[in-house]
Design a protein around this motif. Structure first.
Motif, mmCIF file in Angstrom:
data_model
loop_
_atom_site.group_PDB
_atom_site.id
_atom_site.type_symbol
_atom_site.label_atom_id
_atom_site.label_comp_id
_atom_site.label_asym_id
_atom_site.label_seq_id
_atom_site.Cartn_x
_atom_site.Cartn_y
_atom_site.Cartn_z
ATOM 1 N N THR A 105 0.849 -1.198 0.000
ATOM 2 C CA THR A 105 0.000 0.000 0.000
ATOM 3 C C THR A 105 0.882 1.244 0.000
ATOM 4 N N SER A 177 2.695 2.566 -13.955
ATOM 5 C CA SER A 177 1.518 2.602 -14.812
ATOM 6 C C SER A 177 1.924 3.065 -16.202
ATOM 7 N N VAL A 185 -0.430 0.042 -9.240
ATOM 8 C CA VAL A 185 -0.579 -0.949 -8.179
ATOM 9 C C VAL A 185 0.800 -1.478 -7.832
#
Length: 556
Positions: A105, A177, A185
């Motif tokens: 995270t 990305s 992610v």
């Protein structure tokens, strides 16, 4: 297993640098197992339109860091082909943790922003360091650090930059990305870029031993002294004069020598050449190069081991494993080690360390010898690699002995053929080597590209016609083509290679007592005399036709 894909380009890896104003420390230190990554730092492609990474840095990795951090950077082994740049933000945080705990995270709460601004990825195939000056210094109070960084591209390139990195276990998380500026992610990773932290240089007396230039194996058959060198850096913020540098060799041969550097500017590096050393006794030498105590004694000495052999020469250390895989993946090429003999010699074979890569079996292995321009002047017999050969050394014999001219550069190496299934056959020992030991070439030769991306040592060991009687490889390249090495043994262990069919291996001591006996149908077998007294032994090899070969070996 580390799998490194080689490409045919020139690269120069700067492992650490000291300048007049700042000291730059690589984290972890350069002695940590080297590798490369194109995914865990901004690589400049559209696939890294947004790139994030977060990692843990242990207190041990930061032991050389001063209390004040004034710059941050990366070490790249190659850049992009055209301009690529964007905005980079870097965060740091002290932590009492002993391992990575942030998961996948993304979060920077509680972290200090140490840099936000432009980041231009170097253009070109050569390696480069990028060091970004921090707008204000970060106070490092000791212990471990968490680091995070986020990059957003403005200009992208078609090829990816490659960063110097190392492998570990659960070191962090990273993600990127493509095309659009959306948050990626993150995924956990055990591979981390090498970070560079700059601190103000307050040293007025700091001399650094950067590297020692000594063969890992040196043959007595040359009958000539060897010359040992060292790279010495002045890490002080002022020029230094009359710098004493000492060489001490202990073990089966002993030698000492001192040299003095008249003057060395702040941040400058020079090569010290010691007096020639003659080694007549086969076995292990311990070589140490040191300077006098100064304000930072952690880099005042480097110690390496060296095997004085009968007939093998090599850069690589006398011991170690070569399981990590390096190669051209689905492509082809040659990776070679250069050598120069002090006297005229005859090269008869090359010993190659094979990796543990499971895709390697079924592919051919062949050794090559190239001249100073990279033209292939000799090739060895070709063998088909098998599962049993993984993580072993294979001795490949040249079709005809090759005359070597003294003082001339030659290159000996492993030729990898192309295969639709990628493989990484050359074994690498993950210990930092002295730069510029190895080269890549196309399979046709005629071109030599320095491999200065530091991938550790390869086991590439040319063998020469022996003057050691029955000890060594010289008498063994006749039929049957059998080699026994190292000789003397290292830690009681030696390898018998080149066997064909079923063979009975019997070892006798000098009293004629049998101390070992076994039968094998493998091409390569090992013998272990670690529990036997030091001294001379006879190894008798008997094939299925009752042909025999007896070789004296020294156990030490």
């Amino acid at each position: 297993m580390k799998k490194i894909t080689l490409t045919l380009f020139t690269a120069l890896l700067s492992l650490a640098s000291v300048a007049q104003v700042n000291t730059v420390v690589n984290v972890p230190t350069p002695n940590t197992a080297p590798g490369t990554t194109g995914l865990r730092a901004p690589n400049g492609t559209a696939g890294h339109t947004v790139m994030r990474g977060q990692y843990f840095i242990s207190a041990a990795d930061l032991s050389a860091l001063s209390p004040t951090i004034t710059s941050f950077g990366f070490a790249l082994t190659s850049g992009v082909a055209s301009a690529a740049n964007g905005t980079l933000t870097v965060y740091l945080q002290h932590t009492g943790a002993t391992s990575y705990t942030a998961g996948t995270t993304w979060g920077t709460a509680g972290m200090t922003t140490i840099y936000t601004g432009s980041y231009a990825i170097p253009v070109g195939s050569a390696a480069a360091n990028v060091d970004l000056t921090l707008p204000s210094a970060f106070s490092y109070t000791g212990g471990a650090l968490n680091i995070a960084y986020e990059y957003t591209a403005a200009v992208t390139a078609t090829n990816a930059a490659v960063y110097t990195a190392f492998a570990g276990s659960a070191l962090g998380a990273t993600g990127a990305s493509s095309t659009t500026a959306t948050a990626p992610v993150l995924g956990g990773t055990g591979f981390r870029p090498v970070f560079r932290f700059g601190t103000p240089n307050t040293y007025t007396n700091e001399i650094i031993v950067q590297s020692v230039g000594a063969a890992g194996k040196y043959p007595t058959t040359f009958g000539s002294p060897q010359v040992i060198t060292a790279q010495i850096m002045n890490g002080s913020n002022i020029a230094k004069t009359n710098i004493a540098v000492g060489l001490s060799v202990t073990g089966v041969n002993t030698f000492t020598n001192a040299q003095f550097i008249g003057a060395l500017a702040a941040g400058a590096v020079t090569t010290v050449t010691f007096a020639p050393m003659t080694s007549t006794v086969q076995g292990i030498n311990t070589i140490s190069v040191g300077v006098l105590p100064d304000q930072n004694n952690i880099n005042n000495n480097i110690t390496v081991t060296q095997s004085i052999t009968c007939d093998f020469w090599a850069y690589n250390p006398p011991t170690g494993t070569y399981t990590s895989g390096v190669g051209f993946n689905t492509g082809s090429g040659i990776i070679s080690s250069n050598f120069v003999t002090p006297v005229s010699a005859t090269c008869i074979a090359v010993s190659i360390g094979i990796s543990s890569d499971v895709n390697t079996p079924g592919n051919p292995a062949v050794g090559v010898l190239m001249n100073a321009t990279g033209s292939i002047i000799a090739t060895t017999n070709t063998i088909t690699l098998t599962t049993g050969m993984l993580s072993t050394a294979q001795t490949l014999v040249f079709a005809s002995p090759v005359s070597i001219t003294a003082g001339v550069n030659y290159y000996v190496g492993y030729l990898q053929t192309a295969n639709p299934t990628g493989y990484f056959p050359l074994g690498s020992q993950a210990v930092l080597n002295t730069p510029n030991n190895y080269f890549t070439s196309p399979v046709a030769g005629n071109s030599l590209t320095p491999l200065t991306s530091n991938l550790g040592y390869f086991k590439i060991e040319p063998a020469f016609t022996s003057t050691c009687g029955s000890v060594g490889i010289a008498e063994l390249v006749s039929t049957p083509k059998v080699t026994i090495y190292p000789n003397p043994t290292v830690n009681g262990k030696a390898t018998i290679a080149g066997l064909e069919g079923a063979n009975t291996i019997t070892v006798y001591n000098m009293l004629g007592q049998q101390v070992m006996n076994f039968t094998s149908d493998k091409e390569v077998v090992s013998i272990d005399l670690v529990n036997q007294p030091m001294g001379n032994y006879l190894v008798k090899i008997t094939n299925s036709s009752n042909g025999t070969k007896t070789v004296k070996i020294i156990n030490q």
